[in-house]
Design a protein around this motif. Structure first.
Motif: not given
Length: 147
Positions: A59-63, A94-95, A100-104
């Motif tokens: 679920g992450c962007s390339d950056e 970035f943080q 947000k992704r970590t919490r998901t």
């Protein structure tokens, strides 16, 4: 039910599967570091398994992936300025994306992927360090096939 896995059986598993299994069976190996020279706060810092890192990256962007690769290559502690290698200059953005992704992925609404030192200290001059747990660092290295 009892399952017996020999060393040979374990060696046949994908690295991410093997690491997930070992993290599940031996959770104390994946706790926060006891050596804390930067006096960092480790409450709610997640220790991601290789399987969780795979889910995270889906679920992450390339950056964002490129920034996490920098952590995998130079970590588990990096000076945030190294993120320039990934084209990241806005550390707060970035943080925020990573948090947000970590919490998901973890299902913990208070979780963070990394901790950081006091960026306003005289030693840091406005840019400090990001640090992931040893378990997350190993999982990132497995994902990026660095080991």
């Amino acid at each position: 039910m009892q399952i017996v896995l020999t060393e040979t059986d374990l060696s046949k598993l994908k690295p991410s599967t093997r690491a997930d299994l070992l993290a599940y069976l031996f959770p104390t190996l994946h706790e926060n570091p006891t050596d804390n020279p930067l006096d960092l706060e480790w409450d709610d810092v997640a220790s991601l398994t290789p399987g969780q890192v795979e889910e995270f990256m889906a679920g992450c962007s390339d950056e964002t992936k490129a920034g996490l690769r920098v952590i995998a290559e130079h970590g588990p502690t990096i000076h945030a300025s190294l993120l320039a290698e990934a084209g990241i200059e806005n550390y707060g953005h970035f943080q925020g994306r990573v948090t947000k992704r970590t919490r998901t992925v973890t299902g913990n609404k208070h979780a963070f992927l990394f901790t950081w030192d006091d960026w306003n200290s005289d030693d840091n001059g406005g840019v400090g360090h990001y640090v992931v747990t040893d378990a997350t660092y190993r999982s990132l290295r497995i994902f990026f096939q660095l080991d």
